[in-house]
Design a protein around this motif. Structure first.
Motif, PDB file in Angstrom:
ATOM      1  N   VAL A  13       0.841  -1.204   0.000  1.00  0.00           N
ATOM      2  CA  VAL A  13       0.000   0.000   0.000  1.00  0.00           C
ATOM      3  C   VAL A  13       0.874   1.251   0.000  1.00  0.00           C
ATOM      4  CG1 VAL A  13      -1.675   1.332   1.344  1.00  0.00           C
ATOM      5  CG2 VAL A  13      -2.005  -1.125   1.026  1.00  0.00           C
ATOM      6  N   VAL A  14       1.903   1.270   0.835  1.00  0.00           N
ATOM      7  CA  VAL A  14       2.802   2.429   0.890  1.00  0.00           C
ATOM      8  C   VAL A  14       3.481   2.631  -0.463  1.00  0.00           C
ATOM      9  CG1 VAL A  14       4.956   3.291   1.914  1.00  0.00           C
ATOM     10  CG2 VAL A  14       3.134   2.427   3.388  1.00  0.00           C
ATOM     11  N   SER A  15       3.924   1.547  -1.084  1.00  0.00           N
ATOM     12  CA  SER A  15       4.566   1.660  -2.403  1.00  0.00           C
ATOM     13  C   SER A  15       3.610   2.213  -3.453  1.00  0.00           C
ATOM     14  CB  SER A  15       5.081   0.293  -2.868  1.00  0.00           C
ATOM     15  OG  SER A  15       6.121  -0.145  -2.045  1.00  0.00           O
ATOM     16  N   ARG A  74       4.067   5.797  -5.380  1.00  0.00           N
ATOM     17  CA  ARG A  74       4.123   5.909  -6.852  1.00  0.00           C
ATOM     18  C   ARG A  74       3.014   6.809  -7.379  1.00  0.00           C
ATOM     19  NH1 ARG A  74       4.459   0.445  -6.497  1.00  0.00           N
ATOM     20  NH2 ARG A  74       2.393   0.202  -7.411  1.00  0.00           N
ATOM     21  N   LYS A  75       1.810   6.596  -6.891  1.00  0.00           N
ATOM     22  CA  LYS A  75       0.653   7.327  -7.413  1.00  0.00           C
ATOM     23  C   LYS A  75       0.784   8.828  -7.181  1.00  0.00           C
ATOM     24  CE  LYS A  75      -3.536   6.976  -9.155  1.00  0.00           C
ATOM     25  NZ  LYS A  75      -3.773   6.468 -10.489  1.00  0.00           N
ATOM     26  N   LEU A  76       1.303   9.202  -6.014  1.00  0.00           N
ATOM     27  CA  LEU A  76       1.423  10.627  -5.689  1.00  0.00           C
ATOM     28  C   LEU A  76       2.819  11.173  -5.958  1.00  0.00           C
ATOM     29  CD1 LEU A  76      -0.587  10.814  -2.335  1.00  0.00           C
ATOM     30  CD2 LEU A  76      -1.335  11.487  -4.630  1.00  0.00           C
ATOM     31  N   ASP A  77       3.737  10.318  -6.408  1.00  0.00           N
ATOM     32  CA  ASP A  77       5.120  10.724  -6.681  1.00  0.00           C
ATOM     33  C   ASP A  77       5.702  11.466  -5.471  1.00  0.00           C
ATOM     34  OD1 ASP A  77       7.463  10.936  -8.157  1.00  0.00           O
ATOM     35  OD2 ASP A  77       6.857  12.839  -9.085  1.00  0.00           O
ATOM     36  N   LEU A  78       5.719  10.762  -4.342  1.00  0.00           N
ATOM     37  CA  LEU A  78       6.163  11.373  -3.089  1.00  0.00           C
ATOM     38  C   LEU A  78       7.676  11.554  -3.055  1.00  0.00           C
ATOM     39  CD1 LEU A  78       4.039   9.336  -0.509  1.00  0.00           C
ATOM     40  CD2 LEU A  78       3.492  11.539  -1.574  1.00  0.00           C
ATOM     41  N   GLU A  94      -4.968  15.547  -6.106  1.00  0.00           N
ATOM     42  CA  GLU A  94      -5.013  14.163  -6.586  1.00  0.00           C
ATOM     43  C   GLU A  94      -5.681  13.253  -5.551  1.00  0.00           C
ATOM     44  OE1 GLU A  94      -4.169  10.810  -9.102  1.00  0.00           O
ATOM     45  OE2 GLU A  94      -4.162  12.954  -9.511  1.00  0.00           O
ATOM     46  N   VAL A  95      -5.358  13.439  -4.276  1.00  0.00           N
ATOM     47  CA  VAL A  95      -5.983  12.642  -3.211  1.00  0.00           C
ATOM     48  C   VAL A  95      -7.491  12.876  -3.205  1.00  0.00           C
ATOM     49  CG1 VAL A  95      -6.200  12.390  -0.693  1.00  0.00           C
ATOM     50  CG2 VAL A  95      -3.935  12.511  -1.760  1.00  0.00           C
ATOM     51  N   ARG A  96      -7.894  14.134  -3.301  1.00  0.00           N
ATOM     52  CA  ARG A  96      -9.331  14.445  -3.301  1.00  0.00           C
ATOM     53  C   ARG A  96     -10.023  13.842  -4.526  1.00  0.00           C
ATOM     54  NH1 ARG A  96      -7.160  19.325  -1.309  1.00  0.00           N
ATOM     55  NH2 ARG A  96      -7.190  20.231  -3.384  1.00  0.00           N
ATOM     56  N   GLU A  97      -9.382  13.913  -5.673  1.00  0.00           N
ATOM     57  CA  GLU A  97      -9.979  13.347  -6.884  1.00  0.00           C
ATOM     58  C   GLU A  97     -10.098  11.827  -6.785  1.00  0.00           C
ATOM     59  OE1 GLU A  97      -7.487  14.833 -10.029  1.00  0.00           O
ATOM     60  OE2 GLU A  97      -8.445  16.809 -10.006  1.00  0.00           O
ATOM     61  N   GLY A 107     -10.048   5.008  -6.645  1.00  0.00           N
ATOM     62  CA  GLY A 107      -8.727   5.326  -6.130  1.00  0.00           C
ATOM     63  C   GLY A 107      -7.647   4.348  -6.474  1.00  0.00           C
ATOM     64  N   TRP A 108      -6.760   4.169  -5.520  1.00  0.00           N
ATOM     65  CA  TRP A 108      -5.543   3.393  -5.715  1.00  0.00           C
ATOM     66  C   TRP A 108      -5.788   1.899  -5.661  1.00  0.00           C
ATOM     67  CZ3 TRP A 108      -4.631   6.869  -1.237  1.00  0.00           C
ATOM     68  CH2 TRP A 108      -4.166   8.103  -1.645  1.00  0.00           C
ATOM     69  N   PHE A 109      -6.923   1.494  -5.136  1.00  0.00           N
ATOM     70  CA  PHE A 109      -7.041   0.119  -4.717  1.00  0.00           C
ATOM     71  C   PHE A 109      -7.920  -0.748  -5.627  1.00  0.00           C
ATOM     72  CE2 PHE A 109      -6.434   2.949  -1.100  1.00  0.00           C
ATOM     73  CZ  PHE A 109      -5.138   2.576  -0.833  1.00  0.00           C
ATOM     74  N   ARG A 110      -8.295  -0.256  -6.752  1.00  0.00           N
ATOM     75  CA  ARG A 110      -9.093  -1.082  -7.661  1.00  0.00           C
ATOM     76  C   ARG A 110      -8.446  -1.184  -9.019  1.00  0.00           C
ATOM     77  NH1 ARG A 110     -15.348  -0.190  -6.377  1.00  0.00           N
ATOM     78  NH2 ARG A 110     -15.197  -0.592  -4.172  1.00  0.00           N
ATOM     79  N   GLY A 111      -7.168  -0.907  -9.092  1.00  0.00           N
ATOM     80  CA  GLY A 111      -6.444  -1.131 -10.327  1.00  0.00           C
ATOM     81  C   GLY A 111      -6.538  -0.010 -11.356  1.00  0.00           C
TER      82      GLY A 111
END
Length: 153
Positions: free
Chosen positions: A45-47, A51-55, A138-141, A148-152
């Motif tokens: 999840v952290v990875s 990646r998604k938010l380019d932290l 991006e988080v709000r969207e 979000g991040w968890f359905r592919g």
């Protein structure tokens, strides 16, 4: 709406994202999670969020702290008791509902939330506040889409 209320709501919603991610990643797993299983899901999840938010490194450190607090909250919430799928049916094994045992379970869960909840909220706020305006957007969207991040996607 006052700014602090808005931030609190966004923060709580963000916590739901992380917790939802841990829950979504649990699909396909049956039975109690081992510490290794929890650590594996946490890492994934952290990875994915990284990646998604380019932290950057500082943001990832805050995300790691948040993930650690969530895992600690989960551990405290589960408590000394056993598997809830065993504990809850045990409440109705006799001819009367075991009110004392049920109240003890409720007290333990409530204490876990009250004891660790503020730490989770602080870690979530620290993480969210470390994001750039674009990352926050991006988080709000992602939240608005509910996928979000968890359905592919």
């Amino acid at each position: 709406m006052k700014r602090w209320i808005k931030r609190t709501l966004v923060g709580l919603f963000g916590a739901a994202v992380v917790v939802g991610g841990l829950t979504a990643c649990s699909r396909g797993h049956h039975g109690s999670w081992s510490d290794e299983g929890v650590a594996e899901v946490r890492t994934k999840v952290v990875s994915k969020i990284t990646r998604k938010l380019d932290l950057n490194a500082a943001q990832q450190q805050k995300l790691d702290a948040l993930a650690n607090e969530i895992v600690a909250q989960r551990t405290a919430f589960r408590g000394e008791g056993g598997d809830p799928r065993v504990e809850i049916p045990a409440l109705i094994q006799g001819d009367k509902f075991d009110r004392v045992r049920a109240q003890a379970m409720l007290d333990q869960k409530t204490q876990a939330i009250q004891g660790n909840g503020p730490k989770v909220l602080t870690a979530l706020a620290d993480f969210y506040d470390s994001l750039s305006a674009e990352q926050q957007k991006e988080v709000r969207e992602l939240q608005e889409r509910r996928r979000g991040w968890f359905r592919g996607h």
